[in-house]
Every structure is written in C-alpha cells, then in structure tokens.
Design an enzyme around this catalytic site. Structure first.
Site, mmCIF file in Angstrom:
data_model
loop_
_atom_site.group_PDB
_atom_site.id
_atom_site.type_symbol
_atom_site.label_atom_id
_atom_site.label_comp_id
_atom_site.label_asym_id
_atom_site.label_seq_id
_atom_site.Cartn_x
_atom_site.Cartn_y
_atom_site.Cartn_z
ATOM 1 N N GLU A 119 -9.931 5.896 -0.431
ATOM 2 C CA GLU A 119 -9.529 4.484 -0.486
ATOM 3 C C GLU A 119 -9.664 4.036 -1.938
ATOM 4 O OE1 GLU A 119 -8.253 2.548 1.751
ATOM 5 O OE2 GLU A 119 -8.886 3.167 3.763
ATOM 6 N N GLU A 144 0.824 -1.209 0.000
ATOM 7 C CA GLU A 144 0.000 0.000 0.000
ATOM 8 C C GLU A 144 0.860 1.261 0.000
ATOM 9 O OE1 GLU A 144 -3.604 2.153 2.578
ATOM 10 O OE2 GLU A 144 -2.728 0.266 3.264
#
Length: 267
Positions: free
Chosen positions: A143, A24
C-alpha cells in the site's frame, strides 16, 4: 528463471480509491509497469507476467487463477491506500507466522521499499485479502501512500516518486529472490531516459495512442503528470538506463511514423 507475477490493483470499471485528481488504478499501473520494465531490462533470471497491462477490468479470481496457472514463484500486488493516514505499509496473509518464508521474504522487500519511497513507514501487517489467500505462491500486497492525503498524492503525481517507489520494489525483489543482474548491467548514473510518444489532456486520446503503438509492436504505458493544475496523460514507450537504447527506441518509433522524444528522470 524466477517467475514474478505483478498485480496492479483495480482497473477498468473498478477505479479503486479516488481523490486529489487521481485514481488508484492509474497509479498502481504506473508503478507496476515500471517494476516490470526494470526487472526485465536489468535481470537475467527474472520473467514477469502482469494481471493487466492497461486499463482492463480483471476480477480478483481471474488474477489469482492466472498467477496459479502460470506457476508464479512470487505474487506482488500493488495498491494505494485511502481512508485517512499517510505513509507506506504492506501485507502478507493473516494465517502466516512471522517465521514463515513468506514473512522473511516480505521483511527483505519491505526494508528496500522504505529506503526509497519517501513516506512514513506504517509497518508490516497481515490480512485475509483474496490475492494473499488464494495465490499458491509466496505473496505480498503493498500500500504505497494514501491517495486522499494531499502530501502523499502530490508525490504520486510525479514521475520521480513513481520511479523511486518502483525501484524500491525491484531492489527488494532482487535481494529476496536472488535475482541476477544482466552480464552487461546498465550504467548506474541514477537517471532514466524515458521515451515519450505523446502527452494528452484526455485519457481517451492517450489510450488511442497506446493502441496505435501496440498495433506497430510497441508496448507503452500512461504516466500521469500534473503541470500548473492541468492533468496530462503522457504516453511512455520505454524507460532506459542506457541512453543509447533510448536513442534507438526513438529512431525505431520515428521509422514507424510516430513522433518521439526523450526526457531525463533523476532517480
């Protein structure tokens, strides 16, 4: 000037979610760096500060303290999701009403991102996240897909998708915050000219190249590319809408002793 604080989630010893050959922290930095470059290069009244510009470890408290001390007008935290699912969603703080200014700004940004991100729209949500609670300015957390979803992850591995995700964020920020295009806007032929100064199979070698470039005054970032099953850490030293600017960057890099070439990315 509109002061925009860009916060790539995680970093350093905190990789965030990991799956499908991705971390990530790398994907968030790739999107955030593109957002910064687009804002700085294309808008005359935007100034940008980032919580991290490389693979640094930065605590949540450090991030919000930095943004507050700088006096940011807007806080944008960029993340990648995990845990089963697919698509894009974003958050404002849970204590805010749907009629608040923060919610209205989020509505505008959300609409622009979902136009370009090429993922299902999971909606606009609220949560008591630290960066939304402790930042003193309007704040939003995005997100951008699920790293543990094979379809979403495949998109994250392409420069074209990273560019589209960043462009959606930038279009939303510009519309929401009233950003003004530079007096000589770049050509709108829907391509970016990206200057590459190295492609490595080892992250440490790419980091070493970035350090060498920084020592000579060149800001760079790592773009992760997967070709034929092999992960490459590509060092990018500038993305330009105008080819003449990319050509000048290549000339400057070569004069400083670096090999460089241009790749064309369709938006």
């Amino acid at each position: 000037m509109v002061k925009i604080y860009i916060d790539p989630g995680h970093g350093g010893t905190d990789p965030g979610a990991t799956a499908n050959g991705l971390k990530e922290k790398d994907v968030t930095l790739a999107i955030a760096t593109r957002v910064k470059n687009m804002l700085v290069n294309e808008y005359s009244n935007a100034t940008v500060r980032m919580s991290r510009t490389g693979d640094q470890t930065v605590s949540l408290v450090q991030r919000t303290n930095d943004a507050n001390a700088w006096g940011a007008d807007y806080y944008l935290s960029i993340h990648i999701n995990a845990g089963g699912g697919t698509g894009y969603e974003d958050y404002i703080h849970s204590a805010l009403s749907d009629s608040s200014t923060t919610a209205q700004l989020r509505n505008t940004i959300h609409a622009e991102i979902v136009k370009l991100i090429d993922m299902p729209n999971r909606g606009k949500k609220k949560e008591n996240f630290h960066v939304l609670r402790e930042s003193r300015m309007h704040a939003m957390l995005t997100e951008n897909g699920f790293i543990d979803n094979a379809t979403d992850a495949a998109k994250m591995k392409t420069s074209a998708w990273l560019d589209k995700a960043a462009r959606g964020h930038v279009n939303g920020l510009a519309k929401a915050l009233g950003l003004q295009k530079t007096s000589t806007p770049p050509p709108t032929d829907n391509v970016l000219y990206r200057v590459v100064t190295g492609s490595f199979t080892t992250r440490a070698n790419a980091d070493q190249q970035i350090a060498a470039l920084k020592a000579k005054g060149f800001d760079s970032f790592i773009d992760i590319v997967v070709l034929n099953g092999t992960t490459y850490y590509r060092v990018i030293t500038g993305s330009f809408a105008d080819k003449a600017n990319a050509d000048k960057q290549v000339a400057d890099l070569k004069a400083a002793g670096f090999d460089a070439f241009i790749i064309v990315v369709n938006l």
